[in-house]
Scaffold this motif. Structure first.
Motif, PDB file in Angstrom:
ATOM      1  N   ARG A 111       0.819  -1.208   0.000  1.00  0.00           N
ATOM      2  CA  ARG A 111       0.000   0.000   0.000  1.00  0.00           C
ATOM      3  C   ARG A 111       0.854   1.259   0.000  1.00  0.00           C
ATOM      4  O   ARG A 111       1.980   1.270   0.477  1.00  0.00           O
ATOM      5  CB  ARG A 111      -0.916   0.007   1.219  1.00  0.00           C
ATOM      6  N   ILE A 112       0.270   2.344  -0.509  1.00  0.00           N
ATOM      7  CA  ILE A 112       0.942   3.638  -0.519  1.00  0.00           C
ATOM      8  C   ILE A 112       0.645   4.344   0.800  1.00  0.00           C
ATOM      9  O   ILE A 112      -0.506   4.395   1.233  1.00  0.00           O
ATOM     10  CB  ILE A 112       0.446   4.497  -1.701  1.00  0.00           C
ATOM     11  N   GLN A 113       1.669   4.883   1.427  1.00  0.00           N
ATOM     12  CA  GLN A 113       1.500   5.620   2.681  1.00  0.00           C
ATOM     13  C   GLN A 113       1.383   7.108   2.363  1.00  0.00           C
ATOM     14  O   GLN A 113       2.260   7.681   1.726  1.00  0.00           O
ATOM     15  CB  GLN A 113       2.705   5.374   3.601  1.00  0.00           C
ATOM     16  N   LEU A 114       0.292   7.727   2.813  1.00  0.00           N
ATOM     17  CA  LEU A 114       0.087   9.154   2.597  1.00  0.00           C
ATOM     18  C   LEU A 114       0.750   9.947   3.711  1.00  0.00           C
ATOM     19  O   LEU A 114       0.758   9.525   4.865  1.00  0.00           O
ATOM     20  CB  LEU A 114      -1.405   9.478   2.563  1.00  0.00           C
ATOM     21  N   THR A 115       1.252  11.111   3.347  1.00  0.00           N
ATOM     22  CA  THR A 115       1.797  11.999   4.374  1.00  0.00           C
ATOM     23  C   THR A 115       0.638  12.675   5.090  1.00  0.00           C
ATOM     24  O   THR A 115      -0.507  12.650   4.618  1.00  0.00           O
ATOM     25  CB  THR A 115       2.704  13.074   3.732  1.00  0.00           C
ATOM     26  N   GLU A 116       0.931  13.307   6.217  1.00  0.00           N
ATOM     27  CA  GLU A 116      -0.116  14.010   6.969  1.00  0.00           C
ATOM     28  C   GLU A 116      -0.722  15.133   6.129  1.00  0.00           C
ATOM     29  O   GLU A 116      -1.912  15.381   6.182  1.00  0.00           O
ATOM     30  CB  GLU A 116       0.442  14.555   8.283  1.00  0.00           C
ATOM     31  N   GLU A 117       0.094  15.815   5.355  1.00  0.00           N
ATOM     32  CA  GLU A 117      -0.392  16.891   4.498  1.00  0.00           C
ATOM     33  C   GLU A 117      -1.356  16.341   3.440  1.00  0.00           C
ATOM     34  O   GLU A 117      -2.396  16.945   3.162  1.00  0.00           O
ATOM     35  CB  GLU A 117       0.780  17.600   3.823  1.00  0.00           C
ATOM     36  N   GLN A 118      -1.033  15.194   2.869  1.00  0.00           N
ATOM     37  CA  GLN A 118      -1.916  14.574   1.879  1.00  0.00           C
ATOM     38  C   GLN A 118      -3.231  14.134   2.516  1.00  0.00           C
ATOM     39  O   GLN A 118      -4.292  14.272   1.913  1.00  0.00           O
ATOM     40  CB  GLN A 118      -1.224  13.387   1.223  1.00  0.00           C
TER      41      GLN A 118
ATOM     42  N   ARG B  30      -4.660  15.515   5.181  1.00  0.00           N
ATOM     43  CA  ARG B  30      -5.448  16.732   5.450  1.00  0.00           C
ATOM     44  C   ARG B  30      -6.064  17.263   4.165  1.00  0.00           C
ATOM     45  O   ARG B  30      -7.227  17.684   4.142  1.00  0.00           O
ATOM     46  CB  ARG B  30      -4.567  17.800   6.084  1.00  0.00           C
ATOM     47  N   SER B  31      -5.293  17.243   3.086  1.00  0.00           N
ATOM     48  CA  SER B  31      -5.788  17.726   1.800  1.00  0.00           C
ATOM     49  C   SER B  31      -6.955  16.876   1.314  1.00  0.00           C
ATOM     50  O   SER B  31      -7.982  17.395   0.850  1.00  0.00           O
ATOM     51  CB  SER B  31      -4.664  17.703   0.769  1.00  0.00           C
ATOM     52  N   ARG B  32      -6.838  15.564   1.448  1.00  0.00           N
ATOM     53  CA  ARG B  32      -7.913  14.652   1.034  1.00  0.00           C
ATOM     54  C   ARG B  32      -9.164  14.879   1.882  1.00  0.00           C
ATOM     55  O   ARG B  32     -10.272  14.893   1.368  1.00  0.00           O
ATOM     56  CB  ARG B  32      -7.436  13.209   1.155  1.00  0.00           C
ATOM     57  N   ARG B  33      -8.975  15.101   3.177  1.00  0.00           N
ATOM     58  CA  ARG B  33     -10.093  15.341   4.086  1.00  0.00           C
ATOM     59  C   ARG B  33     -10.812  16.642   3.716  1.00  0.00           C
ATOM     60  O   ARG B  33     -12.035  16.686   3.649  1.00  0.00           O
ATOM     61  CB  ARG B  33      -9.569  15.398   5.527  1.00  0.00           C
ATOM     62  N   ARG B  34     -10.040  17.704   3.462  1.00  0.00           N
ATOM     63  CA  ARG B  34     -10.654  18.987   3.070  1.00  0.00           C
ATOM     64  C   ARG B  34     -11.430  18.851   1.768  1.00  0.00           C
ATOM     65  O   ARG B  34     -12.521  19.396   1.615  1.00  0.00           O
ATOM     66  CB  ARG B  34      -9.571  20.065   2.922  1.00  0.00           C
ATOM     67  N   ARG B  35     -10.872  18.126   0.815  1.00  0.00           N
ATOM     68  CA  ARG B  35     -11.535  17.921  -0.465  1.00  0.00           C
ATOM     69  C   ARG B  35     -12.832  17.132  -0.285  1.00  0.00           C
ATOM     70  O   ARG B  35     -13.857  17.462  -0.867  1.00  0.00           O
ATOM     71  CB  ARG B  35     -10.587  17.202  -1.426  1.00  0.00           C
ATOM     72  N   SER B  36     -12.795  16.113   0.566  1.00  0.00           N
ATOM     73  CA  SER B  36     -13.997  15.314   0.823  1.00  0.00           C
ATOM     74  C   SER B  36     -15.090  16.155   1.488  1.00  0.00           C
ATOM     75  O   SER B  36     -16.260  16.053   1.130  1.00  0.00           O
ATOM     76  CB  SER B  36     -13.653  14.124   1.712  1.00  0.00           C
ATOM     77  N   VAL B  37     -14.707  16.989   2.436  1.00  0.00           N
ATOM     78  CA  VAL B  37     -15.675  17.859   3.107  1.00  0.00           C
ATOM     79  C   VAL B  37     -16.264  18.846   2.104  1.00  0.00           C
ATOM     80  O   VAL B  37     -17.475  19.081   2.091  1.00  0.00           O
ATOM     81  CB  VAL B  37     -15.018  18.594   4.298  1.00  0.00           C
ATOM     82  N   ALA B  38     -15.425  19.411   1.252  1.00  0.00           N
ATOM     83  CA  ALA B  38     -15.904  20.366   0.243  1.00  0.00           C
ATOM     84  C   ALA B  38     -16.893  19.699  -0.712  1.00  0.00           C
ATOM     85  O   ALA B  38     -17.942  20.273  -1.030  1.00  0.00           O
ATOM     86  CB  ALA B  38     -14.728  20.953  -0.536  1.00  0.00           C
ATOM     87  N   ILE B  39     -16.593  18.503  -1.164  1.00  0.00           N
ATOM     88  CA  ILE B  39     -17.505  17.784  -2.062  1.00  0.00           C
ATOM     89  C   ILE B  39     -18.818  17.488  -1.350  1.00  0.00           C
ATOM     90  O   ILE B  39     -19.896  17.638  -1.921  1.00  0.00           O
ATOM     91  CB  ILE B  39     -16.843  16.493  -2.588  1.00  0.00           C
ATOM     92  N   GLY B  40     -18.749  17.095  -0.079  1.00  0.00           N
ATOM     93  CA  GLY B  40     -19.958  16.840   0.698  1.00  0.00           C
ATOM     94  C   GLY B  40     -20.818  18.087   0.836  1.00  0.00           C
ATOM     95  O   GLY B  40     -22.046  18.026   0.699  1.00  0.00           O
ATOM     96  N   LEU B  41     -20.187  19.225   1.102  1.00  0.00           N
ATOM     97  CA  LEU B  41     -20.937  20.481   1.231  1.00  0.00           C
ATOM     98  C   LEU B  41     -21.575  20.886  -0.101  1.00  0.00           C
ATOM     99  O   LEU B  41     -22.716  21.358  -0.140  1.00  0.00           O
ATOM    100  CB  LEU B  41     -20.023  21.594   1.740  1.00  0.00           C
ATOM    101  N   ILE B  42     -20.854  20.692  -1.185  1.00  0.00           N
ATOM    102  CA  ILE B  42     -21.405  21.017  -2.505  1.00  0.00           C
ATOM    103  C   ILE B  42     -22.607  20.124  -2.808  1.00  0.00           C
ATOM    104  O   ILE B  42     -23.642  20.593  -3.312  1.00  0.00           O
ATOM    105  CB  ILE B  42     -20.318  20.893  -3.591  1.00  0.00           C
ATOM    106  N   LEU B  43     -22.497  18.840  -2.505  1.00  0.00           N
ATOM    107  CA  LEU B  43     -23.629  17.924  -2.735  1.00  0.00           C
ATOM    108  C   LEU B  43     -24.828  18.304  -1.878  1.00  0.00           C
ATOM    109  O   LEU B  43     -25.971  18.283  -2.352  1.00  0.00           O
ATOM    110  CB  LEU B  43     -23.210  16.479  -2.453  1.00  0.00           C
TER     111      LEU B  43
END
Length: 55
Positions: A10-17, A19-32
């Motif tokens: 498996r690929i290990q994500l950095t903490e920054e990645q 956080r970025s993925r989490r922010r993107r997921s929240v943004a998509i959820g809010l848009i939906l």
């Protein structure tokens, strides 16, 4: 085929990645959620007059 276990493959994500993925997921959820509200409002506005006999 390799003898590696799934955890080693498996690929290990950095903490920054993460956080970025989490922010993107929240943004998509809010848009939906906003789209749901907009479609609901449009539906109520269009059907409203028909419910009161004014259509």
């Amino acid at each position: 085929m390799s003898n590696m276990s799934m955890s080693e493959d498996r690929i290990q994500l950095t903490e920054e990645q993460k956080r970025s993925r989490r922010r993107r997921s929240v943004a998509i959820g809010l848009i939906l959620a906003a789209l749901v509200v907009v479609f609901y409002a449009i539906t109520i506005i269009r059907i409203g007059p028909n419910l009161t006999g004014g259509g």
